[in-house]
Design a protein around this motif. Structure first.
Motif, PDB file in Angstrom:
ATOM      1  N   LYS A  48       0.847  -1.194   0.000  1.00 40.45           N
ATOM      2  CA  LYS A  48       0.000   0.000   0.000  1.00 40.45           C
ATOM      3  C   LYS A  48       0.880   1.240   0.000  1.00 40.45           C
ATOM      4  CE  LYS A  48      -3.596  -2.296   2.608  1.00 40.45           C
ATOM      5  NZ  LYS A  48      -4.390  -2.307   3.822  1.00 40.45           N
ATOM      6  N   ALA A  49       0.329   2.327  -0.476  1.00 40.22           N
ATOM      7  CA  ALA A  49       1.039   3.602  -0.511  1.00 40.22           C
ATOM      8  C   ALA A  49       0.580   4.445   0.668  1.00 40.22           C
ATOM      9  CB  ALA A  49       0.791   4.321  -1.828  1.00 40.22           C
ATOM     10  N   ALA A  50       0.984   4.052   1.853  1.00 45.94           N
ATOM     11  CA  ALA A  50       0.556   4.742   3.074  1.00 45.94           C
ATOM     12  C   ALA A  50       1.042   6.188   3.064  1.00 45.94           C
ATOM     13  CB  ALA A  50       1.090   4.011   4.296  1.00 45.94           C
ATOM     14  N   GLY A  51       0.125   7.111   3.266  1.00 47.98           N
ATOM     15  CA  GLY A  51       0.478   8.522   3.348  1.00 47.98           C
ATOM     16  C   GLY A  51       0.524   9.246   2.014  1.00 47.98           C
ATOM     17  N   PHE A  52       0.236   8.550   0.926  1.00 43.99           N
ATOM     18  CA  PHE A  52       0.257   9.176  -0.393  1.00 43.99           C
ATOM     19  C   PHE A  52      -1.172   9.338  -0.889  1.00 43.99           C
ATOM     20  CE2 PHE A  52       4.472   7.490   0.022  1.00 43.99           C
ATOM     21  CZ  PHE A  52       5.269   8.453  -0.570  1.00 43.99           C
ATOM     22  N   GLU A  53      -1.416  10.441  -1.603  1.00 45.61           N
ATOM     23  CA  GLU A  53      -2.759  10.758  -2.066  1.00 45.61           C
ATOM     24  C   GLU A  53      -3.091  10.035  -3.373  1.00 45.61           C
ATOM     25  OE1 GLU A  53      -3.653  14.882  -2.290  1.00 45.61           O
ATOM     26  OE2 GLU A  53      -2.333  15.349  -0.635  1.00 45.61           O
ATOM     27  N   ASN A  54      -4.346   9.740  -3.517  1.00 47.22           N
ATOM     28  CA  ASN A  54      -4.884   9.232  -4.784  1.00 47.22           C
ATOM     29  C   ASN A  54      -4.122   8.048  -5.344  1.00 47.22           C
ATOM     30  OD1 ASN A  54      -6.841  11.274  -4.751  1.00 47.22           O
ATOM     31  ND2 ASN A  54      -5.450  12.694  -5.730  1.00 47.22           N
ATOM     32  N   PHE A  55      -3.783   7.092  -4.506  1.00 47.38           N
ATOM     33  CA  PHE A  55      -3.154   5.870  -4.985  1.00 47.38           C
ATOM     34  C   PHE A  55      -4.249   4.956  -5.507  1.00 47.38           C
ATOM     35  CE2 PHE A  55      -1.796   1.470  -4.367  1.00 47.38           C
ATOM     36  CZ  PHE A  55      -0.631   1.476  -5.100  1.00 47.38           C
ATOM     37  N   GLY A  56      -4.132   4.535  -6.742  1.00 44.96           N
ATOM     38  CA  GLY A  56      -5.157   3.658  -7.291  1.00 44.96           C
ATOM     39  C   GLY A  56      -4.798   3.159  -8.670  1.00 44.96           C
ATOM     40  N   PRO A  57      -5.618   2.266  -9.200  1.00 46.60           N
ATOM     41  CA  PRO A  57      -5.330   1.678 -10.508  1.00 46.60           C
ATOM     42  C   PRO A  57      -5.596   2.661 -11.642  1.00 46.60           C
ATOM     43  CG  PRO A  57      -7.422   0.877  -9.686  1.00 46.60           C
ATOM     44  CD  PRO A  57      -6.820   1.715  -8.591  1.00 46.60           C
ATOM     45  N   LEU A  58      -4.852   2.478 -12.717  1.00 44.88           N
ATOM     46  CA  LEU A  58      -5.132   3.184 -13.963  1.00 44.88           C
ATOM     47  C   LEU A  58      -5.879   2.183 -14.837  1.00 44.88           C
ATOM     48  CD1 LEU A  58      -1.795   5.066 -14.667  1.00 44.88           C
ATOM     49  CD2 LEU A  58      -3.990   6.056 -14.067  1.00 44.88           C
ATOM     50  N   ARG A  59      -7.179   2.213 -14.775  1.00 44.89           N
ATOM     51  CA  ARG A  59      -7.998   1.188 -15.420  1.00 44.89           C
ATOM     52  C   ARG A  59      -7.779   1.119 -16.930  1.00 44.89           C
ATOM     53  NH1 ARG A  59     -10.673   3.233 -11.230  1.00 44.89           N
ATOM     54  NH2 ARG A  59     -11.419   1.789  -9.655  1.00 44.89           N
ATOM     55  N   GLN A  60      -7.379   2.232 -17.528  1.00 41.65           N
ATOM     56  CA  GLN A  60      -7.141   2.251 -18.962  1.00 41.65           C
ATOM     57  C   GLN A  60      -5.947   1.361 -19.338  1.00 41.65           C
ATOM     58  OE1 GLN A  60      -7.152   4.791 -16.793  1.00 41.65           O
ATOM     59  NE2 GLN A  60      -7.464   6.749 -17.796  1.00 41.65           N
ATOM     60  N   LEU A  61      -5.026   1.146 -18.391  1.00 42.68           N
ATOM     61  CA  LEU A  61      -3.806   0.390 -18.681  1.00 42.68           C
ATOM     62  C   LEU A  61      -3.831  -1.022 -18.107  1.00 42.68           C
ATOM     63  CD1 LEU A  61      -1.159   3.200 -18.081  1.00 42.68           C
ATOM     64  CD2 LEU A  61      -2.166   2.456 -20.242  1.00 42.68           C
TER      65      LEU A  61
END
Length: 80
Positions: A48-61
């Motif tokens: 997980k990217a603890a403390g980082f904003e907006n960590f998530g998948p790039l569904r297009q890729l």
């Protein structure tokens, strides 16, 4: 009588960085290099990217490509 702590296996994640990303990181100021190292360390330890904003998948890729905003404001740095 006390109980013994249970030993649990720690999940270690593989964090890969392609040649283009490594080259891009080389040109960044030291501040951003440190932030990227912290992100990679966090991902490697917990997945997980603890403390980082907006960590998530790039569904297009695809389902295995993620992005993370390294800062707010401009210029905006995003790790993929």
């Amino acid at each position: 009588m006390g109980t013994k702590p249970v030993q649990t296996a720690k999940a270690n994640w593989v964090v890969e960085q392609n040649a283009r990303a490594r080259k891009g990181e080389e040109g960044l100021p030291e501040k951003w290099k440190l932030i990227i190292r912290a992100l990679k360390r966090s991902l490697g330890k917990t997945g997980k990217a603890a403390g980082f904003e907006n960590f998530g998948p790039l569904r297009q890729l695809g389902n295995d490509v993620f992005h993370c905003h390294l800062n707010t404001g401009k210029p905006r740095y995003v790790a993929v």
